[in-house]
Design a protein around this motif. Sequence first.
Motif, PDB file in Angstrom:
ATOM      1  N   GLY A 158      12.746 -37.227   1.681  1.00 21.53           N
ATOM      2  CA  GLY A 158      12.801 -36.176   0.914  1.00 21.53           C
ATOM      3  C   GLY A 158      11.153 -36.851  -0.006  1.00 21.53           C
ATOM      4  O   GLY A 158      10.630 -37.442   0.970  1.00 21.53           O
ATOM      5  N   GLY A 159      10.870 -36.064  -0.758  1.00 20.10           N
ATOM      6  CA  GLY A 159       9.290 -36.419  -1.165  1.00 20.10           C
ATOM      7  C   GLY A 159       8.412 -36.815  -0.041  1.00 20.10           C
ATOM      8  O   GLY A 159       7.701 -35.649   0.711  1.00 20.10           O
ATOM      9  N   GLN A 160       6.811 -36.454  -0.940  1.00 19.96           N
ATOM     10  CA  GLN A 160       5.442 -36.839  -0.560  1.00 19.96           C
ATOM     11  C   GLN A 160       4.925 -38.407  -0.468  1.00 19.96           C
ATOM     12  O   GLN A 160       5.018 -39.159  -1.018  1.00 19.96           O
ATOM     13  N   VAL A 161       4.787 -38.870   0.910  1.00 16.18           N
ATOM     14  CA  VAL A 161       4.722 -40.898   0.840  1.00 16.18           C
ATOM     15  C   VAL A 161       2.612 -40.337   1.895  1.00 16.18           C
ATOM     16  O   VAL A 161       2.654 -39.379   2.586  1.00 16.18           O
ATOM     17  N   THR A 162       1.575 -40.531   1.641  1.00 12.15           N
ATOM     18  CA  THR A 162       0.779 -41.287   1.648  1.00 12.15           C
ATOM     19  C   THR A 162       0.290 -42.191   1.414  1.00 12.15           C
ATOM     20  O   THR A 162      -0.128 -43.193   0.525  1.00 12.15           O
ATOM     21  N   ALA A 163       0.363 -43.067   2.772  1.00 13.44           N
ATOM     22  CA  ALA A 163      -0.066 -44.797   3.343  1.00 13.44           C
ATOM     23  C   ALA A 163      -1.681 -45.255   3.753  1.00 13.44           C
ATOM     24  O   ALA A 163      -1.460 -44.603   4.721  1.00 13.44           O
ATOM     25  N   THR A 164      -2.237 -45.678   2.388  1.00 13.68           N
ATOM     26  CA  THR A 164      -3.434 -46.014   4.407  1.00 13.68           C
ATOM     27  C   THR A 164      -3.820 -47.665   3.734  1.00 13.68           C
ATOM     28  O   THR A 164      -3.319 -48.310   2.686  1.00 13.68           O
ATOM     29  N   GLY A 165      -4.820 -47.967   4.517  1.00 13.79           N
ATOM     30  CA  GLY A 165      -5.046 -49.708   4.708  1.00 13.79           C
ATOM     31  C   GLY A 165      -5.857 -49.811   5.712  1.00 13.79           C
ATOM     32  O   GLY A 165      -6.127 -48.708   6.868  1.00 13.79           O
ATOM     33  N   GLY A 166      -6.662 -50.605   5.298  1.00 12.83           N
ATOM     34  CA  GLY A 166      -7.529 -50.896   6.406  1.00 12.83           C
ATOM     35  C   GLY A 166      -6.452 -52.017   8.230  1.00 12.83           C
ATOM     36  O   GLY A 166      -6.987 -51.184   8.910  1.00 12.83           O
ATOM     37  N   ASN A 167      -5.428 -52.273   7.956  1.00 13.38           N
ATOM     38  CA  ASN A 167      -4.496 -52.082   8.723  1.00 13.38           C
ATOM     39  C   ASN A 167      -4.018 -50.740   9.912  1.00 13.38           C
ATOM     40  O   ASN A 167      -3.877 -51.170  10.351  1.00 13.38           O
TER      41      ASN A 167
END
Length: 186
Positions: A158-167
Amino acid sequence: GRTETGTVLGRDGEETWYFVGLPTVAFGRLLILYDIKLILADGCTMNVTSTTDGTSCIKVENNLHIYGQAEGTGILNAQNQVTILSSDVIFIQDGTLGIHGGNVIATYNGTAKEVNAIYFSRQENAGDVLVIDGGTLTANGNDGYGIFIKGGDARINGGQVTATGGNCGIAVSSRAYFLQDQIPST
């Protein structure tokens, strides 16, 4: 070895609850050496900022579980701003990171290469090391990973996940479970 510096939360052998109830609370670095439950009150922000070379904002050697209140507007904001030699914003050496409510933000704002927003360094088959069943998680690793899990499983129900990265946004070396469906990682 290097001596760890920072504010230690909790007590040995005890589960400890902390309530963030002021509009703004600031720390230079947190060391989670014991079992911690953190409640983020609505409208309140806990800022953790690292400006020391080679240190993470939050180092977890036990369990850190984060909860919010009814509106879910409380914020844990961890930012690493080191420019030369840096460590991950949130580093989980042992234990579990659980997000059950509130808003957790982990951002790397420096110029060092290969810095992750959240990095788990665990033994293989460590079980669930990241558990998210409410709230929001925003992880920006800039040139590294948003979330990198070495030696454990991610369980996002549940919840909301935003994950960003150069790799990559999220990398898991074991298994990842999303919304109760198993997705094998590669």
